[in-house]
Design a protein around this motif. Structure first.
Motif, PDB file in Angstrom:
ATOM      1  N   LEU A  48      -1.040   7.461   1.065  1.00  0.00           N
ATOM      2  CA  LEU A  48      -1.583   6.299   1.794  1.00  0.00           C
ATOM      3  C   LEU A  48      -0.571   5.745   2.791  1.00  0.00           C
ATOM      4  O   LEU A  48      -0.934   5.383   3.919  1.00  0.00           O
ATOM      5  N   VAL A  49       0.675   5.664   2.390  1.00  0.00           N
ATOM      6  CA  VAL A  49       1.712   5.192   3.304  1.00  0.00           C
ATOM      7  C   VAL A  49       1.826   6.143   4.494  1.00  0.00           C
ATOM      8  O   VAL A  49       1.921   5.699   5.648  1.00  0.00           O
ATOM      9  N   ASP A  50       1.781   7.435   4.246  1.00  0.00           N
ATOM     10  CA  ASP A  50       1.865   8.426   5.314  1.00  0.00           C
ATOM     11  C   ASP A  50       0.689   8.284   6.278  1.00  0.00           C
ATOM     12  O   ASP A  50       0.877   8.308   7.498  1.00  0.00           O
ATOM     13  N   MET A  51      -0.512   8.103   5.725  1.00  0.00           N
ATOM     14  CA  MET A  51      -1.683   7.931   6.586  1.00  0.00           C
ATOM     15  C   MET A  51      -1.578   6.645   7.405  1.00  0.00           C
ATOM     16  O   MET A  51      -1.965   6.607   8.571  1.00  0.00           O
ATOM     17  N   GLY A  52      -1.046   5.594   6.794  1.00  0.00           N
ATOM     18  CA  GLY A  52      -0.872   4.334   7.522  1.00  0.00           C
ATOM     19  C   GLY A  52       0.125   4.468   8.671  1.00  0.00           C
ATOM     20  O   GLY A  52      -0.119   3.989   9.782  1.00  0.00           O
ATOM     21  N   ILE A  53       1.232   5.117   8.404  1.00  0.00           N
ATOM     22  CA  ILE A  53       2.240   5.311   9.450  1.00  0.00           C
ATOM     23  C   ILE A  53       1.681   6.194  10.556  1.00  0.00           C
ATOM     24  O   ILE A  53       1.868   5.919  11.747  1.00  0.00           O
ATOM     25  N   LYS A  54       0.978   7.262  10.181  1.00  0.00           N
ATOM     26  CA  LYS A  54       0.396   8.163  11.172  1.00  0.00           C
ATOM     27  C   LYS A  54      -0.612   7.419  12.051  1.00  0.00           C
ATOM     28  O   LYS A  54      -0.595   7.551  13.281  1.00  0.00           O
ATOM     29  N   GLY A  55      -1.472   6.608  11.433  1.00  0.00           N
ATOM     30  CA  GLY A  55      -2.444   5.830  12.197  1.00  0.00           C
ATOM     31  C   GLY A  55      -1.775   4.829  13.121  1.00  0.00           C
ATOM     32  O   GLY A  55      -2.178   4.648  14.268  1.00  0.00           O
ATOM     33  N   GLY A  56      -0.731   4.171  12.634  1.00  0.00           N
ATOM     34  CA  GLY A  56       0.001   3.211  13.450  1.00  0.00           C
ATOM     35  C   GLY A  56       0.671   3.877  14.642  1.00  0.00           C
ATOM     36  O   GLY A  56       0.626   3.365  15.764  1.00  0.00           O
ATOM     37  N   LEU A  57       1.295   5.014  14.409  1.00  0.00           N
ATOM     38  CA  LEU A  57       1.945   5.730  15.516  1.00  0.00           C
ATOM     39  C   LEU A  57       0.928   6.234  16.533  1.00  0.00           C
ATOM     40  O   LEU A  57       1.177   6.165  17.741  1.00  0.00           O
TER      41      LEU A  57
END
Length: 65
Positions: A48-57
């Motif tokens: 979930l953290v990875d998906m959040g960072i990817k979406g933010g970037l």
């Protein structure tokens, strides 16, 4: 440290092994299940953290691209 002969060493090792408290089958099973549960929770958290960072970037980069 004082040196001991091999027979004394083996006797001391057997004495120390006799003091060990081995876990029961139930304790081993519960601990194993808890390890698998915690590994799954940790994997989900980092996914979930990875998906959040990817979406933010992607959001930030889409502003400049």
């Amino acid at each position: 440290m004082a040196r001991t002969n091999p027979l004394q060493f083996i006797q001391q090792v057997r004495g120390e092994v006799g003091k060990v408290v081995w876990p029961t089958r139930r304790e081993v099973l519960l601990t194993t299940v808890m390890v698998f549960i915690m590994a799954t929770v940790t994997a989900l958290f980092f996914a979930l953290v990875d998906m959040g960072i990817k979406g933010g970037l992607r959001g930030v980069l889409s502003l400049f691209g």
